[in-house]
Design a protein around this motif. Structure first.
Motif, short mmCIF file in Angstrom:
data_model
loop_
_atom_site.label_atom_id
_atom_site.label_comp_id
_atom_site.label_asym_id
_atom_site.label_seq_id
_atom_site.Cartn_x
_atom_site.Cartn_y
_atom_site.Cartn_z
N VAL A 128 0.86 -1.18 0.00
CA VAL A 128 0.00 0.00 0.00
C VAL A 128 0.90 1.23 0.00
O VAL A 128 1.83 1.32 0.79
N THR A 129 0.65 2.15 -0.90
CA THR A 129 1.45 3.38 -0.97
C THR A 129 0.59 4.57 -0.57
O THR A 129 -0.62 4.45 -0.33
N CYS A 130 1.22 5.71 -0.52
CA CYS A 130 0.49 6.94 -0.17
C CYS A 130 -0.11 7.63 -1.39
O CYS A 130 -0.75 8.66 -1.26
N ASP A 131 0.10 7.05 -2.55
CA ASP A 131 -0.46 7.60 -3.78
C ASP A 131 -1.80 6.92 -4.04
O ASP A 131 -1.89 5.99 -4.86
N GLU A 132 -2.83 7.37 -3.34
CA GLU A 132 -4.15 6.73 -3.45
C GLU A 132 -4.76 6.89 -4.84
O GLU A 132 -5.56 6.07 -5.28
N GLN A 133 -4.38 7.96 -5.54
CA GLN A 133 -4.99 8.25 -6.83
C GLN A 133 -4.43 7.38 -7.96
O GLN A 133 -5.16 6.92 -8.83
N PHE A 134 -3.11 7.12 -7.92
CA PHE A 134 -2.47 6.49 -9.07
C PHE A 134 -1.77 5.16 -8.77
O PHE A 134 -1.12 4.60 -9.66
N ASP A 135 -1.86 4.67 -7.54
CA ASP A 135 -1.30 3.35 -7.22
C ASP A 135 -2.41 2.44 -6.73
O ASP A 135 -3.26 2.86 -5.94
N ARG A 136 -2.41 1.19 -7.20
CA ARG A 136 -3.40 0.21 -6.77
C ARG A 136 -2.84 -0.59 -5.59
O ARG A 136 -1.66 -0.99 -5.60
N GLU A 137 -3.69 -0.83 -4.59
CA GLU A 137 -3.26 -1.65 -3.45
C GLU A 137 -3.04 -3.10 -3.91
O GLU A 137 -3.75 -3.61 -4.77
N ILE A 138 -2.04 -3.73 -3.31
CA ILE A 138 -1.81 -5.15 -3.55
C ILE A 138 -2.34 -5.91 -2.34
O ILE A 138 -1.85 -5.74 -1.22
N GLN A 139 -3.39 -6.71 -2.56
CA GLN A 139 -4.08 -7.38 -1.48
C GLN A 139 -4.12 -8.89 -1.74
O GLN A 139 -3.49 -9.39 -2.67
N SER A 140 -4.87 -9.60 -0.91
CA SER A 140 -4.97 -11.05 -1.06
C SER A 140 -5.89 -11.44 -2.20
O SER A 140 -5.99 -12.62 -2.55
N ASP A 141 -6.59 -10.47 -2.80
CA ASP A 141 -7.46 -10.75 -3.94
C ASP A 141 -6.64 -11.25 -5.14
O ASP A 141 -5.42 -11.07 -5.20
N THR A 142 -7.33 -11.84 -6.09
CA THR A 142 -6.69 -12.21 -7.35
C THR A 142 -6.32 -10.94 -8.10
O THR A 142 -7.17 -10.10 -8.38
N ALA A 143 -5.03 -10.81 -8.42
CA ALA A 143 -4.55 -9.64 -9.16
C ALA A 143 -4.63 -9.92 -10.65
O ALA A 143 -4.27 -11.01 -11.11
N ARG A 144 -5.12 -8.95 -11.41
CA ARG A 144 -5.08 -9.02 -12.87
C ARG A 144 -3.82 -8.31 -13.33
O ARG A 144 -3.76 -7.08 -13.34
N MET A 145 -2.80 -9.10 -13.67
CA MET A 145 -1.53 -8.53 -14.11
C MET A 145 -1.56 -8.34 -15.63
O MET A 145 -1.96 -9.24 -16.37
N ILE A 146 -1.16 -7.16 -16.08
CA ILE A 146 -1.00 -6.94 -17.51
C ILE A 146 0.49 -6.79 -17.80
O ILE A 146 1.26 -6.35 -16.94
N PHE A 147 0.89 -7.17 -19.00
CA PHE A 147 2.32 -7.14 -19.33
C PHE A 147 2.48 -6.80 -20.81
O PHE A 147 1.58 -7.03 -21.63
N SER A 148 3.64 -6.26 -21.14
CA SER A 148 3.92 -5.86 -22.53
C SER A 148 5.41 -5.68 -22.70
O SER A 148 6.16 -5.60 -21.72
N TRP A 149 5.83 -5.61 -23.96
CA TRP A 149 7.23 -5.31 -24.25
C TRP A 149 7.37 -4.89 -25.71
O TRP A 149 6.47 -5.07 -26.52
N ASN A 150 8.53 -4.30 -26.01
CA ASN A 150 8.88 -3.92 -27.38
C ASN A 150 10.37 -4.21 -27.56
O ASN A 150 11.13 -4.16 -26.58
#
Length: 628
Positions: A128-150
């Protein structure tokens, strides 16, 4: 000062690249051969470390998404340039375009390197960070991870010049906080046996429950063995059709039934089929697996005992096949592997199935955003079966079907400070409010949960049917619903399952919903359908109802506050030892509900977290100013 701070964010890190991926106990192949994620977490320190190993010499991205898509995702993009300098930027995506760099950088680069065409970046952040607007909390829920590369770095290492990823992108569900931080090493005498069906032709029905009977290997029958690990064996071509396995130890079978393999129900199964299917309701649950799950390793001091004198010699595996296209060409040989040792461990494990009975009396109306269903182990049940020192829950598997979106295992204990005979809700045993039907893993809990005699265990399932036109009933089909969980604990006790259902014979059942939301004609039609025993007739009668928001709310209230029956089922149940209790006024009220602590309290109060972050930027900015 704002200009200096922005420049500070864009500085590369010249690091001594020495990333040891073996220090990360948890891994996931987000795209096999191309993108592998490694991570570890520390609940006490409320932190998590990541490393990505990607087949590219360009930039790589990783993000936490609310839905598996890019909008509203917390994202990092990083790269290692040709001079060995590593970059990492914390960003937030508001749409489907290059996300801007955050003013607060909460994803911290630890190391970066390139070798043999692969880019490896190591970084960390707080759960949990102090940036409530732009950071998502990491909890025990299932996380939907997105990934990409170039395959190219940003032009001139400019973070605003990140090229489009084209098809190098994807999403994956992961339980970031649900794995073992220290996986026990395999015993030196580790052996295994498999329980699998043998090239069966799966019926063309949309849903099939298949029952197969097996005799345990002779060396397991003759001496108690201790299971330390289980793993699914799924025919790769049938990954989309094999929904779950439940494997039960059976005391009612004999060697003449070994090899039986047929649908669990339906015409023509005969006495033999009935005996095999009876094990599902009377047997001892040995193992469970559901779609999306992987192998499960018991803690180092825990094992599941099987075989030996006086213990069951036979098992039945129930396999659920999901065949929505009603194909007739599916041939399957799936099942499970059991790894065991001859050395007894400190604790013997057991499994407790908890939830709502799988029954059409579980009615989920259409148009509901968060309709709730409950099932519980009563205080009387746990008093009768749990020893004085209690049991310790170490892992759990949550289970609903397609419209399930969240589950919570509530832990309730009597507490005098909550009034006369008052009840206090403790921290939930397990909770996943981002449930993914296609990713049903058995998760290790961060801490052991001690359940004492007299405690109440209550499973709450949340369903979203906003896109449904008709009701969803409880049942075995994937298109029907369930509300179940499988708690793994020690020491093993004589308790197999707890389940609840609406007492439909009570005249107060489903009231005031029936009186307030149905016309007299609709009530008669529903009653006639219920008497007929036809699930289809009941479903049709319910779909004739006008499901306004008031009707949905009335049904919810009627279910929560109406008569319910709890069943408490021991191992090897007989009619005389199954405990049932009636609760005419519904669920036991909780006088003191659990209040989750504010994860930012003491960290972000009075802007403390922002002050620290901004002070770090200030130091770097001053340095830049001196250099300029």
């Amino acid at each position: 000062m704002k200009t200096f701070a922005l420049l500070a964010l864009l500085l590369p890190a010249v690091l001594a690249a020495n990333i040891n991926l073996s220090t990360y106990p948890l891994t996931a192949d987000l795209r096999p051969g191309s993108y592998r994620l490694h991570w570890s977490f520390n609940v006490e320190e409320q932190s998590i470390r990541f490393a990505v190993n990607v087949s590219t010499t360009g930039w790589v991205g990783l993000g936490l998404s609310p839905t598996g898509g890019m909008p509203n995702s917390d994202i990092v993009i990083g790269w290692v340039n040709d001079q060995g300098q590593a970059f990492l930027h914390d960003r937030f995506a508001t749409g489907r375009s290059l996300p801007p760099v955050d003013a607060m950088q909460d994803w911290i680069l630890e190391d970066g390197e390139q070798e043999d065409g692969f880019t490896i970046l190591a970084f960390r952040r707080n759960l949990v960070t102090c940036d409530e607007q732009f950071d998502r909390e990491i909890q025990s829920d299932t996380a939907r991870m997105i990934f990409s590369w170039n395959d190219a770095d940003p032009i001139d290492d400019d973070p605003s010049q990140v090229m489009y990823h084209e098809t190098n992108r994807g999403s994956s569900s992961i339980n970031l906080l649900g794995g073992q931080q220290e996986v026990p090493t395999d015993p030196t005498d580790l052996q295994s046996f498999d329980i699998t069906v043998d090239a069966i032709s799966v019926p063309s029905d949309s849903t099939t429950y298949w029952c197969s009977a097996f005799e345990l290997p002779a060396n397991v029958q003759n001496q108690t063995r201790f299971i330390t690990k289980v793993a699914p064996i799924i025919d790769e071509v049938n990954m989309q059709n094999v929904h779950h396995f439940l494997i039960y130890e059976c005391t009612n079978l004999n060697s003449t039934l070994t090899g039986y393999s047929a649908p669990c129900s339906g015409p023509g199964r005969g006495v033999t089929g009935e005996m095999v299917a009876a094990c599902i309701s009377r047997g001892i649950l040995l193992a469970a697996w559901a779609v999306g799950g992987g192998k499960f390793v018991y803690p180092a001091d825990v094992a599941y005992p099987v075989g030996g004198d006086g213990n069951p010699r036979f098992v039945v595996m129930q396999t659920h096949y999901d065949n929505p296209n009603q194909r007739s060409d599916i041939v399957d040989s799936s099942g499970m592997s059991f790894f065991y040792t001859s050395t007894e461990r400190t604790f013997s494990a057991g499994t407790l199935q908890l939830g709502h009975a799988v029954s059409s009396s579980m009615i989920i109306p259409p148009g509901a955003q968060d309709y709730r269903v409950f099932g519980e182990c009563s205080s009387a049940c746990t008093s009768a079966h749990i020893p004085e020192d209690g049991i310790f829950i170490f892992a759990n598997t949550l289970h609903t079907h397609l419209v399930g979106v969240g589950l919570t295992v509530h832990h309730i204990r009597r507490n005098e400070t909550c009034g006369d005979n008052g009840w206090k809700e403790l921290e939930p045993i397990d909770q996943n409010l981002q449930y993914d039907f296609n990713f049903q893993q058995t998760v290790h809990l961060p801490e052991l949960i001690n359940v004492k005699p007299g405690d109440i265990l209550r499973l709450e399932c949340i369903y979203n049917t906003e896109d449904k036109d008709g009701v969803t009933l409880g049942g075995e089909s994937t298109l029907e619903e369930m509300c179940l969980t499988f708690l793994q604990f020690y020491p093993r006790i004589d308790l197999s399952s707890c389940f609840s259902f609406i007492s439909s014979t009570d005249p107060r059942a489903f009231q005031p919903f029936l009186s307030d939301s149905l016309t007299p004609e609709q009530r008669v039609a529903l009653q006639t359908a219920a008497i007929s025993g036809s699930t289809t007739a009941v479903e049709n009668a319910l779909n004739d109802i006008s499901w306004t928001s008031d009707a949905v709310a009335s049904l919810q209230s009627s279910v929560v506050n109406g008569p319910v029956i709890d069943f408490c089922v021991p191992q090897n149940p007989r009619r005389e030892n199954v405990m049932s209790e009636s609760f005419p006024n519904g669920l036991q009220p909780i006088e003191c509900e659990y209040q989750a602590p504010d994860p930012r309290a003491g960290i972000c109060d009075s802007g403390a977290g922002n002050v620290v972050a901004n002070m770090m930027l200030l130091v770097v900015a001053i340095t830049i100013g001196i250099m300029m």
